[in-house]
Design a protein around this motif. Sequence first.
Motif, PDB file in Angstrom:
ATOM      1  N   TYR A 186      29.871  76.976  45.962  1.00  0.00           N
ATOM      2  CA  TYR A 186      30.993  77.480  45.164  1.00  0.00           C
ATOM      3  C   TYR A 186      32.135  78.077  45.984  1.00  0.00           C
ATOM      4  O   TYR A 186      33.272  78.137  45.497  1.00  0.00           O
ATOM      5  CB  TYR A 186      30.493  78.520  44.167  1.00  0.00           C
ATOM      6  N   PHE A 187      31.849  78.508  47.217  1.00  0.00           N
ATOM      7  CA  PHE A 187      32.879  79.195  47.985  1.00  0.00           C
ATOM      8  C   PHE A 187      33.162  78.578  49.357  1.00  0.00           C
ATOM      9  O   PHE A 187      34.058  79.029  50.059  1.00  0.00           O
ATOM     10  CB  PHE A 187      32.482  80.664  48.188  1.00  0.00           C
ATOM     11  N   GLY A 188      32.388  77.544  49.742  1.00  0.00           N
ATOM     12  CA  GLY A 188      32.535  77.034  51.092  1.00  0.00           C
ATOM     13  C   GLY A 188      31.885  77.984  52.087  1.00  0.00           C
ATOM     14  O   GLY A 188      31.212  78.943  51.713  1.00  0.00           O
ATOM     15  N   THR A 189      32.070  77.726  53.374  1.00  0.00           N
ATOM     16  CA  THR A 189      31.444  78.555  54.403  1.00  0.00           C
ATOM     17  C   THR A 189      32.341  79.725  54.788  1.00  0.00           C
ATOM     18  O   THR A 189      33.565  79.615  54.811  1.00  0.00           O
ATOM     19  CB  THR A 189      31.137  77.711  55.654  1.00  0.00           C
ATOM     20  N   ASN A 190      31.703  80.849  55.061  1.00  0.00           N
ATOM     21  CA  ASN A 190      32.388  82.028  55.607  1.00  0.00           C
ATOM     22  C   ASN A 190      33.554  82.493  54.735  1.00  0.00           C
ATOM     23  O   ASN A 190      34.640  82.813  55.227  1.00  0.00           O
ATOM     24  CB  ASN A 190      32.870  81.737  57.033  1.00  0.00           C
ATOM     25  N   ASN A 191      33.332  82.578  53.425  1.00  0.00           N
ATOM     26  CA  ASN A 191      34.367  83.029  52.488  1.00  0.00           C
ATOM     27  C   ASN A 191      34.015  84.442  52.009  1.00  0.00           C
ATOM     28  O   ASN A 191      32.978  84.640  51.374  1.00  0.00           O
ATOM     29  CB  ASN A 191      34.461  82.078  51.298  1.00  0.00           C
ATOM     30  N   PRO A 192      34.868  85.437  52.265  1.00  0.00           N
ATOM     31  CA  PRO A 192      34.564  86.815  51.835  1.00  0.00           C
ATOM     32  C   PRO A 192      34.384  86.959  50.325  1.00  0.00           C
ATOM     33  O   PRO A 192      33.702  87.881  49.868  1.00  0.00           O
ATOM     34  CB  PRO A 192      35.782  87.613  52.322  1.00  0.00           C
ATOM     35  N   LEU A 193      34.976  86.064  49.538  1.00  0.00           N
ATOM     36  CA  LEU A 193      34.852  86.145  48.083  1.00  0.00           C
ATOM     37  C   LEU A 193      33.433  85.854  47.596  1.00  0.00           C
ATOM     38  O   LEU A 193      33.121  86.081  46.421  1.00  0.00           O
ATOM     39  CB  LEU A 193      35.827  85.175  47.415  1.00  0.00           C
ATOM     40  N   ALA A 194      32.570  85.361  48.476  1.00  0.00           N
ATOM     41  CA  ALA A 194      31.193  85.049  48.098  1.00  0.00           C
ATOM     42  C   ALA A 194      30.277  86.263  48.173  1.00  0.00           C
ATOM     43  O   ALA A 194      29.085  86.151  47.881  1.00  0.00           O
ATOM     44  CB  ALA A 194      30.643  83.938  48.991  1.00  0.00           C
ATOM     45  N   ALA A 195      30.787  87.422  48.530  1.00  0.00           N
ATOM     46  CA  ALA A 195      29.962  88.623  48.655  1.00  0.00           C
ATOM     47  C   ALA A 195      29.299  88.962  47.326  1.00  0.00           C
ATOM     48  O   ALA A 195      29.895  88.777  46.253  1.00  0.00           O
ATOM     49  CB  ALA A 195      30.809  89.794  49.140  1.00  0.00           C
TER      50      ALA A 195
END
Length: 300
Positions: A186-195
């Motif tokens: 859903y967020f791709g790799t290394n995306n801060p929004l995935a926290a």
Amino acid sequence: MRILIALFATILAAHAATRTSEHYAITADTIDFGGQRVTSTNYTADGSIGPIIGLSSEATSARVAKHGYIGQLYDLMGYALWATDDTPDELGTTQVFPVRLADDGTGLALAPAGFGFSVVNGPLTGISAGGWVTAGAVYAATPASVGATSIESGLITRLLTVQDTVTDNFGSYAGDALADGWQVQYFGTNNPLAAPGLDPDGDGQKNLFEFTAGLIPTDPASVFRFRIEPVPGQPAHKRLVFSPVLTNRTYTVKAATSLTNATSQPLTNQSTDGLIPERRVTDLSAGGTRKFYEVEISQP
């Protein structure tokens, strides 16, 4: 091309026997090279020793002696790179080793010292001079390849697939209680929004809850809904309706009589329709005392 010379066991026995007469004795001939390998310019032969029965091979299955033959000749073809395990676990190891291919489909293991090993691509953290490959962390089964190079063979490669065996150890998503594959989806790799504590779609439900409930964290319409309804003709009952209900989740309805220092407990007097994607659970003891309800969702 391969030349095979077959002899019957009875002929072998006679050939190997010592011959004697009144005036002389002839020592038995040597049948073959006693299990050793013999080579010349044009062929390689694997000898056998003892009765020629069944099928024998080396532990690595690089050389095979077949039933009924005292020796075998074969032509050497190209080179290949074999592996003890083509599907290593992430953070695990596997060994690759170069072989010389024969025209009968077998391979002769070669000394790794004559080759230089390298990682060609994929999530591999390194490879030793002996061909030991170390896999890195992945969020899903991921292809990778390694290579071995010598003057005679040039570059030969082997395709591997690193298996995802630890669900929460990938990159910046490691150790955050969310499955790495879900975050990457859903967020791709290394995306801060995935926290886990964020709510990027603004629907009031955070990533950790949406992961647990099986929702889409980037869609504001994808939310968990829960409502309380009266039951007609049954004032002591309350109907608890919630969705979505998934087959790979466990749902437990709990209640407490206070929101202050309260510990909710599973309903003990209830009925449920067991339906999906919307489920109805009826509290059969809802009269008299005020109650606060919650739905606990868990994954297997």
